[in-house]
Design an enzyme around this catalytic site. Sequence first.
Site, PDB file in Angstrom:
ATOM      1  N   SER A 147       0.867  -0.972  -0.190  1.00  0.00           N
ATOM      2  CA  SER A 147      -0.015  -0.268  -0.312  1.00  0.00           C
ATOM      3  C   SER A 147       0.798   1.365   0.281  1.00  0.00           C
ATOM      4  CB  SER A 147      -0.632   0.220   1.350  1.00  0.00           C
ATOM      5  OG  SER A 147      -1.178   1.004   1.045  1.00  0.00           O
TER       6      SER A 147
ATOM      7  N   TYR B 175      -1.928  -2.463  10.173  1.00  0.00           N
ATOM      8  CA  TYR B 175      -2.421  -2.828   8.628  1.00  0.00           C
ATOM      9  C   TYR B 175      -0.102  -2.332   8.260  1.00  0.00           C
ATOM     10  CZ  TYR B 175      -3.654  -1.700   3.880  1.00  0.00           C
ATOM     11  OH  TYR B 175      -3.950  -1.803   2.387  1.00  0.00           O
TER      12      TYR B 175
HETATM   13  P1  NAD Z   1     -11.202  -5.859  -0.351  1.00  0.00           P
HETATM   14  O1  NAD Z   1     -11.506  -5.364   0.920  1.00  0.00           O
HETATM   15  O2  NAD Z   1     -12.220  -5.464  -1.248  1.00  0.00           O
HETATM   16  O3  NAD Z   1     -10.817  -7.032  -0.804  1.00  0.00           O
HETATM   17  C1  NAD Z   1     -10.461  -8.296  -0.456  1.00  0.00           C
HETATM   18  C2  NAD Z   1     -10.501  -9.385  -1.096  1.00  0.00           C
HETATM   19  O4  NAD Z   1      -9.519 -10.355   0.969  1.00  0.00           O
HETATM   20  C3  NAD Z   1     -11.720  -9.909  -0.324  1.00  0.00           C
HETATM   21  O5  NAD Z   1     -12.539 -10.244  -1.157  1.00  0.00           O
HETATM   22  C4  NAD Z   1     -12.273 -10.196   1.041  1.00  0.00           C
HETATM   23  O6  NAD Z   1     -12.737 -11.581   1.392  1.00  0.00           O
HETATM   24  C5  NAD Z   1     -10.689 -10.779   1.004  1.00  0.00           C
HETATM   25  N1  NAD Z   1      -9.907 -11.574   2.123  1.00  0.00           N
HETATM   26  C6  NAD Z   1      -9.620 -11.358   3.545  1.00  0.00           C
HETATM   27  N2  NAD Z   1      -9.140 -11.886   4.066  1.00  0.00           N
HETATM   28  C7  NAD Z   1      -8.788 -13.072   3.482  1.00  0.00           C
HETATM   29  C8  NAD Z   1      -8.709 -14.202   3.836  1.00  0.00           C
HETATM   30  N3  NAD Z   1      -8.413 -14.273   5.130  1.00  0.00           N
HETATM   31  N4  NAD Z   1      -8.553 -15.855   3.479  1.00  0.00           N
HETATM   32  C9  NAD Z   1      -8.829 -14.986   2.128  1.00  0.00           C
HETATM   33  N5  NAD Z   1      -9.461 -14.221   1.474  1.00  0.00           N
HETATM   34  C10 NAD Z   1      -9.379 -12.691   2.522  1.00  0.00           C
HETATM   35  O7  NAD Z   1      -9.995  -4.969  -0.769  1.00  0.00           O
HETATM   36  P2  NAD Z   1      -9.225  -4.611  -2.153  1.00  0.00           P
HETATM   37  O8  NAD Z   1      -9.461  -3.202  -2.043  1.00  0.00           O
HETATM   38  O9  NAD Z   1      -9.338  -4.391  -3.450  1.00  0.00           O
HETATM   39  O10 NAD Z   1      -7.462  -4.418  -2.137  1.00  0.00           O
HETATM   40  C11 NAD Z   1      -6.809  -5.670  -1.983  1.00  0.00           C
HETATM   41  C12 NAD Z   1      -5.017  -5.502  -2.140  1.00  0.00           C
HETATM   42  O11 NAD Z   1      -5.175  -3.836  -2.342  1.00  0.00           O
HETATM   43  C13 NAD Z   1      -4.532  -5.150  -0.326  1.00  0.00           C
HETATM   44  O12 NAD Z   1      -3.278  -5.954  -0.027  1.00  0.00           O
HETATM   45  C14 NAD Z   1      -5.124  -4.090  -0.152  1.00  0.00           C
HETATM   46  O13 NAD Z   1      -4.134  -3.581   1.287  1.00  0.00           O
HETATM   47  C15 NAD Z   1      -4.673  -2.904  -1.174  1.00  0.00           C
HETATM   48  N6  NAD Z   1      -4.534  -1.521  -0.898  1.00  0.00           N
HETATM   49  C16 NAD Z   1      -5.877  -1.527  -1.278  1.00  0.00           C
HETATM   50  C17 NAD Z   1      -5.884   0.169  -1.308  1.00  0.00           C
HETATM   51  C18 NAD Z   1      -7.224   0.840  -1.755  1.00  0.00           C
HETATM   52  O14 NAD Z   1      -7.844   1.910  -1.566  1.00  0.00           O
HETATM   53  N7  NAD Z   1      -8.290  -0.130  -2.131  1.00  0.00           N
HETATM   54  C19 NAD Z   1      -4.760   0.919  -1.204  1.00  0.00           C
HETATM   55  C20 NAD Z   1      -3.790   0.910  -0.969  1.00  0.00           C
HETATM   56  C21 NAD Z   1      -3.190  -0.988  -0.522  1.00  0.00           C
END
Ligand code: NAD
Length: 257
Positions: free
Chosen positions: A150, A163
């Site tokens: 992130s 996090y």
């Molecule tokens: P999201 O919450 O929409 O999706 C995350 C997915 O991971 C979900 O489908 C959830 O069910 C799954 N998950 C969580 N715990 C789990 C587990 N124990 N076993 C299996 N599946 C599991 O999040 P996103 O925004 O799509 O995030 C994707 C990645 O991008 C993550 O690594 C997040 O940290 C990173 N990220 C996102 C953002 C943002 O603004 N959305 C910013 C920086 C980094």
Amino acid sequence: MTDEQAAGTTPRTHEGRAAVVTGAARGIGQALCRGLAENGADVIGVDLEDLRETGAAVEKAGARWIAAQVDVTDAHAMAELATEVEDQLGGTHILINNAAIDDPISWDELDLDHWRRVLAVDLEAPFLTCKAFVPQMRAAGWGRIVNIASGSVLRAMPRFVAYRAAKMGLIGFTRALASEVGPDGITVNVASPGITVTKMALGSLDPEVVETESSRRAIPRIGEPDDMVGTVLFLTAEASAFVTGQTLLPNGGAAFV
Ligand code: NAD
């Protein structure tokens, strides 16, 4: 899918590859599954939640699909999945560690259980998946691992201590592992999104923060899950064999504005 892809006139850069994507049910993970499939990869989606929507998108792109509705923190489930992929697809070439939880909480409320829960998903699970799938990449003499961290680790923002510790840890993990598996033809890199329209960001961040952060970028808009696809396709491409241990920030220029 681009018009060229639909017409079959662009090279399918990931043909013949099998890609495991964690956190595949929605958000960025779902976009990555679709993007990899549209470029020819077979896809193995891992998530706690229902994966049918992602599976339909992958199969629509003409790729083979395996759904694993399991917890990424379950070492046994990851090892079993590796065997299933080996049996059905002949092995794994690409691993995208995307599943994560952010669970924001103040420092005063953060206790050891909460800390461990976040680190288990965000840092320990990538260790487990690498343990499960790297042997298949080593056997093939070819592998691409992308860990999704992130861009927020570069910024001070309260309530995300666990996090951010996990995501910074993931960057260190990436560099160290890259130096161990490089001789086997395996690259390990990080792609760090900025704020992106997903359940995670919209559920955890104040709308004002989302608006301010998005407007401060060189490209002044919020990220979409599809904005991550190009970076991941680049890092997992055949031609990226000499790119390893790196952290890319596909965030519209948020890191330097
Ligand atoms: P999201 O919450 O929409 O999706 C995350 C997915 O991971 C979900 O489908 C959830 O069910 C799954 N998950 C969580 N715990 C789990 C587990 N124990 N076993 C299996 N599946 C599991 O999040 P996103 O925004 O799509 O995030 C994707 C990645 O991008 C993550 O690594 C997040 O940290 C990173 N990220 C996102 C953002 C943002 O603004 N959305 C910013 C920086 C980094």
